[in-house]
Design a protein around this motif. Structure first.
Motif, PDB file in Angstrom:
ATOM      1  N   TYR A 255      -2.617  -0.699  -3.105  1.00 18.07           N
ATOM      2  CA  TYR A 255      -2.586  -0.630  -4.558  1.00 18.07           C
ATOM      3  C   TYR A 255      -2.774  -2.084  -5.077  1.00 18.07           C
ATOM      4  CZ  TYR A 255      -0.798  -0.407  -9.124  1.00 18.07           C
ATOM      5  OH  TYR A 255      -0.892  -0.421 -10.797  1.00 18.07           O
ATOM      6  N   PHE A 256      -2.133  -2.858  -4.534  1.00 19.18           N
ATOM      7  CA  PHE A 256      -2.185  -4.142  -5.078  1.00 19.18           C
ATOM      8  C   PHE A 256      -3.319  -5.066  -4.806  1.00 19.18           C
ATOM      9  CE2 PHE A 256       2.750  -4.069  -5.263  1.00 19.18           C
ATOM     10  CZ  PHE A 256       2.706  -4.307  -6.572  1.00 19.18           C
ATOM     11  N   ASP A 257      -3.924  -4.916  -3.678  1.00 21.70           N
ATOM     12  CA  ASP A 257      -5.258  -5.402  -3.412  1.00 21.70           C
ATOM     13  C   ASP A 257      -5.999  -4.775  -4.370  1.00 21.70           C
ATOM     14  OD1 ASP A 257      -7.294  -6.645  -1.923  1.00 21.70           O
ATOM     15  OD2 ASP A 257      -7.958  -4.693  -1.457  1.00 21.70           O
ATOM     16  N   LEU A 258      -6.400  -3.463  -4.935  1.00 23.45           N
ATOM     17  CA  LEU A 258      -7.083  -2.687  -5.537  1.00 23.45           C
ATOM     18  C   LEU A 258      -7.097  -3.298  -6.905  1.00 23.45           C
ATOM     19  CD1 LEU A 258      -6.915   0.895  -4.281  1.00 23.45           C
ATOM     20  CD2 LEU A 258      -8.798  -0.531  -4.205  1.00 23.45           C
ATOM     21  N   VAL A 259      -5.809  -3.555  -7.680  1.00 19.97           N
ATOM     22  CA  VAL A 259      -5.605  -3.925  -9.099  1.00 19.97           C
ATOM     23  C   VAL A 259      -5.963  -5.396  -9.113  1.00 19.97           C
ATOM     24  CG1 VAL A 259      -4.222  -1.879  -9.575  1.00 19.97           C
ATOM     25  CG2 VAL A 259      -3.100  -4.135  -8.720  1.00 19.97           C
ATOM     26  N   GLN A 260      -5.572  -6.201  -8.226  1.00 19.02           N
ATOM     27  CA  GLN A 260      -5.364  -7.639  -8.429  1.00 19.02           C
ATOM     28  C   GLN A 260      -6.546  -8.257  -7.728  1.00 19.02           C
ATOM     29  OE1 GLN A 260      -0.354  -8.194  -8.375  1.00 19.02           O
ATOM     30  NE2 GLN A 260      -1.792  -9.433  -7.082  1.00 19.02           N
ATOM     31  N   ALA A 264      -9.462  -2.913 -10.154  1.00 16.96           N
ATOM     32  CA  ALA A 264      -9.555  -1.671 -10.325  1.00 16.96           C
ATOM     33  C   ALA A 264      -8.336  -1.199 -11.533  1.00 16.96           C
ATOM     34  CB  ALA A 264      -9.035  -0.740  -8.967  1.00 16.96           C
ATOM     35  N   SER A 265      -8.570  -0.201 -12.188  1.00 17.59           N
ATOM     36  CA  SER A 265      -7.487   0.321 -13.218  1.00 17.59           C
ATOM     37  C   SER A 265      -6.129   0.520 -12.385  1.00 17.59           C
ATOM     38  CB  SER A 265      -7.975   1.212 -14.199  1.00 17.59           C
ATOM     39  OG  SER A 265      -8.222   2.413 -13.352  1.00 17.59           O
ATOM     40  N   ALA A 266      -5.259   0.658 -13.066  1.00 20.79           N
ATOM     41  CA  ALA A 266      -3.918   1.146 -12.400  1.00 20.79           C
ATOM     42  C   ALA A 266      -4.192   2.746 -11.954  1.00 20.79           C
ATOM     43  CB  ALA A 266      -2.637   1.189 -13.301  1.00 20.79           C
ATOM     44  N   GLU A 267      -4.660   3.463 -12.930  1.00 23.32           N
ATOM     45  CA  GLU A 267      -4.883   4.902 -12.638  1.00 23.32           C
ATOM     46  C   GLU A 267      -5.830   5.117 -11.474  1.00 23.32           C
ATOM     47  OE1 GLU A 267      -5.289   3.522 -15.335  1.00 23.32           O
ATOM     48  OE2 GLU A 267      -4.588   4.658 -17.104  1.00 23.32           O
ATOM     49  N   ILE A 270      -3.620   3.951  -8.208  1.00 25.67           N
ATOM     50  CA  ILE A 270      -2.713   4.762  -7.649  1.00 25.67           C
ATOM     51  C   ILE A 270      -3.464   6.034  -7.122  1.00 25.67           C
ATOM     52  CG2 ILE A 270      -0.953   6.664  -8.470  1.00 25.67           C
ATOM     53  CD1 ILE A 270      -0.336   4.634 -11.039  1.00 25.67           C
ATOM     54  N   THR A 271      -4.355   6.507  -7.621  1.00 21.02           N
ATOM     55  CA  THR A 271      -5.214   7.661  -6.915  1.00 21.02           C
ATOM     56  C   THR A 271      -5.554   7.379  -5.344  1.00 21.02           C
ATOM     57  OG1 THR A 271      -5.767   8.299  -8.837  1.00 21.02           O
ATOM     58  CG2 THR A 271      -6.925   9.503  -7.141  1.00 21.02           C
ATOM     59  N   ARG A 272      -6.367   6.208  -5.334  1.00 23.91           N
ATOM     60  CA  ARG A 272      -6.629   5.730  -4.227  1.00 23.91           C
ATOM     61  C   ARG A 272      -5.855   5.379  -3.281  1.00 23.91           C
ATOM     62  NH1 ARG A 272     -11.567   1.486  -5.848  1.00 23.91           N
ATOM     63  NH2 ARG A 272     -11.761   1.279  -3.621  1.00 23.91           N
ATOM     64  N   ALA A 273      -4.914   4.869  -3.534  1.00 17.72           N
ATOM     65  CA  ALA A 273      -3.827   3.952  -2.314  1.00 17.72           C
ATOM     66  C   ALA A 273      -2.943   5.018  -2.197  1.00 17.72           C
ATOM     67  CB  ALA A 273      -3.101   2.947  -3.342  1.00 17.72           C
ATOM     68  N   TYR A 274      -2.485   5.997  -3.133  1.00 11.88           N
ATOM     69  CA  TYR A 274      -1.309   6.887  -2.648  1.00 11.88           C
ATOM     70  C   TYR A 274      -1.922   8.419  -2.494  1.00 11.88           C
ATOM     71  CZ  TYR A 274       1.843   3.014  -4.369  1.00 11.88           C
ATOM     72  OH  TYR A 274       2.221   2.144  -4.228  1.00 11.88           O
ATOM     73  N   GLY A 275      -3.080   8.499  -2.567  1.00 10.73           N
ATOM     74  CA  GLY A 275      -3.629   9.903  -2.714  1.00 10.73           C
ATOM     75  C   GLY A 275      -3.111  10.862  -3.708  1.00 10.73           C
TER      76      GLY A 275
END
Length: 663
Positions: A255-260, A264-267, A270-275
């Motif tokens: 998740y942190f790699d995606l947003v930072q 990526a947006s938080a939404e 969240i979807t991609r990291a946590y499924g």
């Protein structure tokens, strides 16, 4: 009458003795009650205490256990401790309140050269009062930068830690307090206007939406926090509670790699990291919270209790370390040095600074009790006021008294750095500074700030590649220090490694540290000109290699963090450092005797070469590719050989090797 008078005469000496005893006894007791100060060391911590060896060992045990528990939670076998943490553990309220703030069981003070914890050992589990700050400290040293919700959620979760001789408990509500209070006379009354616990706050039907929680800006730097009894802290706590105990830490890293990094947006993240969608994650966390029945049982018990402990365990884990696993060493500390160590802490606390300076001055005027620590502490105060000559004078006195103190050597290097930075000049005595920093690193191999200072010193000597090696080591030990990253970007520019410098500056331009972000944006504007022409646009900015922003130049005391307005004003007045100039040094020739070779890594070496009365330190970043004459390959075992070298000078007696001829 005669017998009565005779009896009175016999009793007069006894009465006189009793009066004398009543007068002298307090004096004797006062002298006998002078605390016996001990200093105990474990593998990672130091404690100064007047409470005896057993309690001192117990304090070290708890901090070693906290460190191990942190590593266990974040799946890190050997957590970094890149800055000394000194603990002052005092036996009662009276002694504690002389040093720290009244009304607390423990107090944490961060600093550039060391961090402090002060504990009141009269209170049970006083170490728990600093567990939240300890968690932040360990995150700074061992976890990549994250968003505020994770840092605060983890720190709250960690501060619920309880330890005894058999087990470790974690997961209860760290903000839960007894609903009743008991005074010294034993009278029980209802606590007025108590703050809501995290469990109570989460009992409300209204929660922050998960993307809103994750996007909330919350500055976790500087350890400056107010109340934790807010919905932000409560939700952050329970989300981290859920992630840790549902083994979702790896997904959180994604998740942190995606947003930072991927922006990526938080939404989306969240979807991609946590499924699961944000709404599904929100519901999963709520269901998890309502399943933790010990939290609600503890809340019910607290409303009718005056006990300091009413919580029920949520999770029980084996002890990360037992008492026998923690080795300690101990030695007695003289009264003078104990006073100096306490005063050294006091001068860093604005409310106690005046008294601390008085205590130090009194110690120094007593020639029989002159203390190197006292001079070291006074030098720190002079350094904060930019009175560099006085700071140097005090440190030289400290060195005369105790030449083996590596902390004094570090402080001398720090003063040299600040003098050079203030004047926009090279460091004076650069060779000695490099040697002293190596001694400091040998003393504290994980001292991140020493590596950073070593990198800046090497940069000042013209060795961009060797500087980058040291700076990367500092970053590895303290990955959240944005100014270390900024320094590295400047060094990469100096080495013309544009493909490395540019993405790093792009990341830093939106950093939460406003000074770092401003400098990174300016560097990005200047980068095309620097890349094309090798020089920067002519501006009224410092161009010294040492003008780069440094991490932790001033301790984060309550005084230095007075208000956001003060910080903004300070940023506006600071010069924005520009990237170092390309290496344009001329090549010089030297003939002398090779005294020794110190190989620092698989390819880095420092040669000590003497000529006449002078000694030179010359460095090569890659001795495998160094131009050699008179030898087929480089040897780290060379000594006592005549040599001729070509080198690029750093200071007067150091530099970077160009070629080496063995004669």
């Amino acid at each position: 009458m005669t017998m009565a008078r005779f009896s009175l005469i016999l009793r007069l000496p006894l009465l006189a003795c009793a009066v004398c005893a009543s007068v002298l006894l307090p004096v004797v007791e006062a002298r006998g009650s002078e605390p016996k100060w001990l200093r105990l060391d474990s593998a990672h911590f130091t404690v100064l205490t007047d409470a005896g060896e057993k309690k001192g060992h117990d304090v070290l045990l708890r901090f070693e256990q906290m460190r191990a528990a942190f590593g266990q939670l974040l799946l890190k076998d050997k957590p970094n401790m890149p800055q000394p943490l000194e603990i002052i553990a005092l036996k009662n309220d009276t002694e504690y309140e002389k040093v720290a703030y009244p009304g607390s069981d423990g107090f944490f003070l961060p600093g550039e050269d060391r961090n402090y914890v002060v504990l009141n050992l009269f209170e049970d589990e006083s170490w728990r009062a600093v567990a939240h700050q300890f968690a932040h400290l360990m995150l700074n040293y061992n976890y990549p930068p994250t968003q505020g919700w994770f840092d605060e959620g983890f720190a709250e979760y960690f501060s619920s830690l309880r330890l005894d001789s058999k087990r470790m408990e974690i997961g209860d509500d760290p903000e839960l307090a007894a609903g009743l209070q008991q005074d010294v006379l034993g009278r029980v009354t209802e606590r007025k206007n108590p703050l809501k616990s995290l469990t109570e706050l989460l009992g409300s039907p209204v929660w922050l939406a998960m993307p809103d929680l994750f996007n909330m800006r919350h500055d976790t730097s500087g350890f400056r926090e107010s109340t934790h009894s807010t919905l932000f802290y409560a939700q952050s706590w329970i989300v981290v509670h859920y992630l840790l105990n549902k083994n979702k830490l790896p997904q959180t890293g994604v998740y942190f790699d995606l947003v930072q990094n991927q922006k990526a947006s938080a939404e989306q993240a969240i979807t991609r990291a946590y499924g699961m969608t944000p709404a599904e994650l929100d519901q999963a966390v709520k269901d998890y919270f309502h399943s933790l029945s010990p939290l609600f049982q503890a809340l019910d018990a607290a409303r009718t209790s005056a006990s300091s402990r009413m919580s029920n365990e949520v999770y029980e884990l084996p002890l990360p370390l037992a008492s026998g696993d923690v080795g300690t060493s101990m030695h007695e500390v003289s009264a003078a040095n104990a006073t100096a160590l306490l005063a050294e802490f006091d001068v860093r606390l604005p409310e106690h600074r005046e008294q601390g300076l008085k205590d130090l001055a009194a110690l120094i005027t007593q020639s029989k009790t002159d203390s190197a620590i006292a001079h070291r502490a006074l030098a720190w105060d002079y350094l904060q006021r930019k009175e560099f000559s006085q700071a140097t004078e005090e440190l030289e006195k400290a060195m005369d008294i105790d030449p083996k103190d590596p902390a004094v050597r570090y402080d001398l290097c720090l003063v040299k750095y600040h003098v050079a930075q203030a004047g926009g000049k090279q460091v004076q005595g650069l060779a000695n500074m490099l040697q002293d920093l190596q001694i400091v690193i040998d003393w504290k191999p994980q001292f991140a700030e020493a590596y950073n200072l070593l990198a800046m010193a090497r940069m000042d000597g013209g060795g961009a590649n060797s500087a980058m090696t040291a700076e990367r080591q500092a970053i590895a030990l303290s990955p959240r220090n944005a100014t270390y990253l900024l320094n590295l970007a400047h060094m990469e520019e100096a080495a013309k490694k544009w493909d490395l410098a540019k993405p790093l500056l792009e990341t830093l331009k939106s950093n939460s540290d406003a000074q770092v972000a401003r400098t990174a944006r300016k560097d990005l504007e200047n980068l095309p000109t620097l890349q094309k022409y090798g020089i920067l646009p002519q501006e009224s900015e410092a161009t010294s290699a040492l003008a780069g922003a440094r991490g932790g130049t001033s301790p984060s005391t309550p005084e230095s963090a007075a208000s956001e307005n003060d910080e903004v004003a300070e940023i506006k007045t600071k010069p924005v450092p520009s990237a170092p100039k390309p290496d344009r040094r001329s090549v010089r020739f030297l003939k002398g005797a090779l005294v020794k070779v110190r190989c620092e890594s698989p390819s880095t070496a420092v040669l000590t070469i003497t000529t006449g009365s002078k000694s030179f330190l010359l460095r090569t970043e890659n001795y495998k590719t160094l131009t050699l004459v008179g030898a087929e390959e480089f040897s780290c075992q060379w000594s006592d050989r005549p040599v001729s070298v070509n080198y690029k000078p750093g200071g007067k007696t150091d530099g970077d090797l160009v070629s080496l001829e063995i004669q």
